[in-house]
Design an enzyme around this catalytic site. Structure first.
Site, PDB file in Angstrom:
ATOM      1  N   HIS A 106       0.815  -1.219   0.000  1.00 47.79           N
ATOM      2  CA  HIS A 106       0.000   0.000   0.000  1.00 47.79           C
ATOM      3  C   HIS A 106       0.850   1.271   0.000  1.00 47.79           C
ATOM      4  O   HIS A 106       0.318   2.366  -0.211  1.00 47.79           O
ATOM      5  CB  HIS A 106      -0.941  -0.001   1.212  1.00 47.79           C
ATOM      6  CG  HIS A 106      -2.263   0.643   0.943  1.00 47.79           C
ATOM      7  ND1 HIS A 106      -2.531   1.359  -0.205  1.00 47.79           N
ATOM      8  CD2 HIS A 106      -3.404   0.703   1.674  1.00 47.79           C
ATOM      9  CE1 HIS A 106      -3.771   1.814  -0.177  1.00 47.79           C
ATOM     10  NE2 HIS A 106      -4.331   1.433   0.956  1.00 47.79           N
ATOM     11  N   ARG A 107       2.151   1.155   0.229  1.00 48.10           N
ATOM     12  CA  ARG A 107       3.021   2.324   0.079  1.00 48.10           C
ATOM     13  C   ARG A 107       3.131   2.711  -1.393  1.00 48.10           C
ATOM     14  O   ARG A 107       3.292   3.885  -1.738  1.00 48.10           O
ATOM     15  CB  ARG A 107       4.416   2.027   0.627  1.00 48.10           C
ATOM     16  CG  ARG A 107       4.487   1.727   2.108  1.00 48.10           C
ATOM     17  CD  ARG A 107       5.883   1.300   2.511  1.00 48.10           C
ATOM     18  NE  ARG A 107       6.309   0.093   1.802  1.00 48.10           N
ATOM     19  CZ  ARG A 107       7.504  -0.470   1.948  1.00 48.10           C
ATOM     20  NH1 ARG A 107       8.392   0.074   2.766  1.00 48.10           N
ATOM     21  NH2 ARG A 107       7.811  -1.562   1.275  1.00 48.10           N
TER      22      ARG A 107
END
Length: 473
Positions: free
Chosen positions: A444-445
């Site tokens: 999700h980064r």
């Protein structure tokens, strides 16, 4: 360059090389030569298993094997001598006496800059500047007995016999770090173990031998220890039948470290979609009869892999990596497609280099070669390096889906569930259709929910309507 030392004009030594960049140890699986055998430059002398794969090691010179320094099953640090060779047999020069350097020692401080050690494969490991702390003196016999008994109870067997107080201070027992850890896990005091290894080294077998008769040879301990020892003896009576301890090493050790590192470094998000793949299954059947696909294996995984590659082409931002050191997102303009493979040595993830450039027949051939090589245990470290995204096919085990953990350094992993005949609404009517569930985990980064959803939706759309492989390619 090779990893070897020249002890004299006659005898040369070959050290354990760094067979994969940055690896620090390897286990000797099998020796292909014995003392007295003639070897030639480039001849494979042993097979070793690293944290990544099993690798065969060739000897870099001719001669006659003089000595094998380690037995099969031993874990050896990179840089340790594993074999010595007589390169001038028949000479009158005496053989050098091998030094019992089984434990690393602190190197003398030098002002000269130090580089990497030349090795057989890769660039080797950089010399460490870490200094060892001074070793402490032996603990009092009473304290050692109490600690051993308590540790024994926690590990499920009786405490070892309390050693008699030595008449004079003795040095630390010689044993490699993995052997020390094994002894600690089993609650065995190395000072009580009789070494059988070369130069007085304590081996794994010695530790296991010391642990086996522990329950039957419990010595009288101090009064404070007696209740603990008695309880431990009761547990040990059934522990051997109820538990098996397996040392964590090789591929299993690498898997554990990689999964923990990934799970606690990259924030995972997993999304799911259930899709009708009936048309994909029909396409697979047709391709099996196509002359252009002769000689290669055609299965649903091939179409799924191609669908993921097309989805990445439509959403290139998903194919990236997070550079923590430089605080940068690294966009990859190539796809090295990883395929998770279950092998006798554990799970490995080799990848197909530049999979995005391959035609369907080329991709099929690469998939077949990758799977065969992995199952035969011949996957090289290079084949597992540099992956960008991965597919794991849990459906072969009859599982519907899962929440896969990212391969370290990659941005996404697609899990494919079992393809089953299920009731499905098709053209307004409930009909039996081939259905599967896909799960996409992503970092999700790097990948926002919108981007991850688009990639998964594209894969599903292609599998539902395979003609999109042409219209979207």
């Amino acid at each position: 360059m090779t990893t070897m030392t020249q002890t004299s004009a006659r005898f040369r030594e070959f050290k354990m090389p760094d067979v994969g960049e940055g690896l620090t140890e390897a286990e000797i699986l099998k020796w292909f030569v014995q003392p007295g055998d003639t070897v030639t430059d480039g001849q494979v002398v042993c097979e070793v298993e690293t944290a990544k794969a099993a690798v065969e090691l060739p000897i870099p010179f001719d001669g006659v094997v003089h000595e094998l320094r380690f037995s099969e099953g031993t874990t050896v640090d990179v840089g340790q001598v594993i074999i010595s060779v007589d390169v001038a047999p028949g000479s009158d020069e005496e053989a050098p006496v091998p030094a019992p350097a089984q434990e690393p020692v602190e190197a003398p401080v030098s002002d000269e800059p130090k580089g990497r050690t030349p090795v057989l494969v890769g660039y080797g490991v950089a010399e460490s500047s870490t200094k060892r702390r001074p070793r402490k003196g032996a603990a009092a016999p009473e304290a050692a007995a109490v600690a051993a008994a308590v540790q024994a109870e926690l590990n499920g067997h009786a405490a070892p016999a309390a050693p008699a107080a030595p008449e004079a201070p003795v040095g630390r027992p010689l044993a490699k770090p993995p052997v020390r850890k094994l002894a600690k896990d089993l609650g065995i005091d190395l000072a009580t173990v009789v070494p059988t290894g070369k130069d007085g080294i304590i081996t794994r077998e010695d530790v296991h031998a010391a642990a086996a008769p522990a329950a039957a040879a419990v010595a009288v301990a101090p009064e404070a220890v007696e209740p603990v020892a008695a309880a431990a003896e009761v547990v040990d009576s059934t522990a051997s039948a109820r538990e098996t301890r397996i040392p964590v090493k090789g591929v299993r050790k690498a898997i554990a470290q990689a999964m923990v590192g990934s799970a606690f470094t990259a924030p995972h998000v997993t999304e799911f979609v259930t899709v009708d793949v009936t048309r994909t299954m029909k396409l697979v059947a047709e391709l099996k009869e196509d002359k252009e696909m002769a000689g290669v294996r055609v299965n649903p995984l091939l179409i799924i892999a191609k669908a993921l590659l097309v989805a990445i082409k439509r959403n290139p931002e998903v194919n990236a990596a997070w550079d923590e050191a430089n605080q940068e997102i690294v966009q990859k303009h190539y796809v090295n497609l990883g395929i998770a493979a279950a092998t006798p040595r554990g799970l490995i993830v080799p990848n197909i280099k530049d999979a995005h450039d391959k035609t369907l027949p080329q991709l099929a051939a690469a998939l077949g070669e990758l799977v065969t090589t992995a199952r035969d245990g011949r996957t090289s470290p290079a084949a597992m390096a540099g992956g960008t995204v991965t597919i794991t096919n849990v459906g072969v085990f009859g599982v519907d889906t899962g929440t896969p953990i990212l391969n370290p350094g990659e941005s996404a992993i697609l899990a494919v569930g079992a393809i089953k005949l299920q009731p499905w609404v098709h053209k307004g009517k409930v009909k039996p259709r081939q259905v599967t569930t896909l799960a996409l985990s992503f970092d999700h980064r790097l990948v926002d929910g919108e981007l991850g959803s688009k990639v998964l939706a594209d894969v599903a759309a292609i599998l539902e309507q395979p003609k999109r492989l042409i219209t979207w390619a």
